[in-house]
Design an enzyme around this catalytic site. Structure first.
Site, PDB file in Angstrom:
ATOM      1  N   SER A 109       0.748  -1.074   0.019  1.00 26.39           N
ATOM      2  CA  SER A 109      -0.002   0.072  -0.187  1.00 26.39           C
ATOM      3  C   SER A 109       0.821   1.206  -0.151  1.00 26.39           C
ATOM      4  O   SER A 109       1.746   1.348  -0.918  1.00 26.39           O
ATOM      5  CB  SER A 109      -0.953  -0.205   1.126  1.00 26.39           C
ATOM      6  OG  SER A 109      -1.940   0.944   1.091  1.00 26.39           O
ATOM      7  N   GLU A 207      -1.516  -3.082  -8.251  1.00 21.28           N
ATOM      8  CA  GLU A 207      -2.692  -3.324  -7.246  1.00 21.28           C
ATOM      9  C   GLU A 207      -2.977  -2.085  -6.928  1.00 21.28           C
ATOM     10  O   GLU A 207      -2.380  -0.973  -6.690  1.00 21.28           O
ATOM     11  CB  GLU A 207      -2.203  -4.280  -5.934  1.00 21.28           C
ATOM     12  CG  GLU A 207      -1.374  -3.899  -5.064  1.00 21.28           C
ATOM     13  CD  GLU A 207      -2.176  -3.165  -3.874  1.00 21.28           C
ATOM     14  OE1 GLU A 207      -3.173  -3.087  -3.452  1.00 21.28           O
ATOM     15  OE2 GLU A 207      -1.603  -2.021  -3.412  1.00 21.28           O
ATOM     16  N   HIS A 273      -4.923  -5.566  -1.364  1.00 19.16           N
ATOM     17  CA  HIS A 273      -5.843  -5.240  -0.311  1.00 19.16           C
ATOM     18  C   HIS A 273      -6.902  -6.225  -0.624  1.00 19.16           C
ATOM     19  O   HIS A 273      -7.875  -6.265  -1.125  1.00 19.16           O
ATOM     20  CB  HIS A 273      -6.592  -3.890  -0.512  1.00 19.16           C
ATOM     21  CG  HIS A 273      -5.506  -2.659  -0.310  1.00 19.16           C
ATOM     22  ND1 HIS A 273      -4.596  -2.432  -1.148  1.00 19.16           N
ATOM     23  CD2 HIS A 273      -5.178  -1.712   0.610  1.00 19.16           C
ATOM     24  CE1 HIS A 273      -3.672  -1.482  -0.719  1.00 19.16           C
ATOM     25  NE2 HIS A 273      -4.135  -0.879   0.596  1.00 19.16           N
TER      26      HIS A 273
END
Length: 302
Positions: A109, A207, A273
């Site tokens: 992230s 992602e 995630h």
């Protein structure tokens, strides 16, 4: 690339929060999982601290990062959760210190910015993987997510195919190169800086979370116009974590964007995630094939 040493039972590892403070209960639950693996866990001094003064926040986050890398007893560093602000601390990192003390550095992230920054300045393999508080707490954690830490102990290579998740091929071919990438927003934000992802000869992983289809399209277009896709050997698409209706729109964006790609593109890897959320080493050699779709990644540790 420099591979850090593997873990053994009894090793000491650090948990830090360079992107923001975690939920304390969830963090302790995740730490228990690491302890059940036989690890001794040290929590960074400033993990729970909050301060409206960004300069103070950044200095405390850097202090925990530097302390974890400097301590010779620490064998691995695991981030507690994502958040925001890692781009601010990248210029303040003592990369020579990290280079002198190579060890496992693990997160994803917002941590994407640090994964790439550390690689760019130290040649250290870094790890895109589930985080201690946000992914390893009792409510979120799955057995598959927990198992993704095992290669850190065994040094085994990793193979992902449709046995674990139904992979979808968007462009056929075979590609081989070092695995690079991470969160799409952070990859885009890093362009034009010393901390940007380098994709020449790479298999690129992307992602994202909670971004609408038009934003995905915008960011992919930004990467394309910046030359990111000019010399990649393949693209691995992880999870996008959106509602089903929005994901249908994103799938159309991906299909159209990669329709004529001269390299293999495969989507629906359980990376990012999501649960399960598989960890992968960045900077090591990877092979991507489409008949059948499969990703094979070399070990990230020595």
């Amino acid at each position: 690339m420099i591979k850090p040493g593997s873990l053994q039972k009894g090793d000491r590892v650090a948990v830090i929060a360079p992107a923001g403070p975690p939920d304390e209960e969830q963090l302790l639950e995740g730490i228990s999982v690491l302890e059940n693996m036989g690890l001794e866990v040290v929590i960074g001094r400033h993990v729970y601290e909050m301060n409206e003064d960004l300069a103070v926040v950044d200095q405390k986050r850097l202090e925990d990062l530097h302390q974890a890398f400097s301590d010779p007893a620490i064998r691995g560093i695991f981030c507690a959760n994502g958040g925001f602000g890692t781009a601010r601390i990248a210029p303040g990192i003592d990369y020579e210190r990290i280079k002198r003390n190579p060890k496992i550095f693990w997160g994803y992230s917002d941590i994407t910015y640090l994964l790439n920054a550390i690689q760019n300045f130290t040649d250290l393999v870094t790890f895109h993987g589930p985080m201690v508080s946000s992914d390893m707490n009792d409510e979120q954690r799955t057995a598959e997510t927990e198992s993704t830490f095992h290669p850190l102990f065994t040094g085994e290579s990793q193979t992902y195919d449709s046995n674990g998740s139904p992979l979808v091929t968007l462009a056929h071919g075979r590609g081989e190169g070092r695995l690079a990438g991470g969160n799409l927003t952070l990859l885009t934000n890093g362009l034009g800086t010393p901390y940007q992802v380098y994709t020449n000869g790479a298999i690129l992983l992307i992602e994202e979370v909670a971004e609408p289809a038009f934003r995905i399209n915008l960011m992919l277009t930004h990467l394309k116009q910046a030359g990111v896709f000019d010399e990649v050997e393949g693209v691995v698409i992880g999870n996008f974590q959106v509602e089903p209706d929005e994901y249908a729109k994103i799938k159309r964006v991906l299909k159209d964007f990669f329709a004529c790609a001269p390299f293999p593109v495969v989507e629906n890897f359980p990376i990012g995630h999501c649960q399960p959320n598989y960890g992968v080493p960045l900077g090591v050699n990877a092979k991507l094939t489409t008949s059948p779709p499969r990703l094979v990644i070399d070990s990230g540790v020595m």
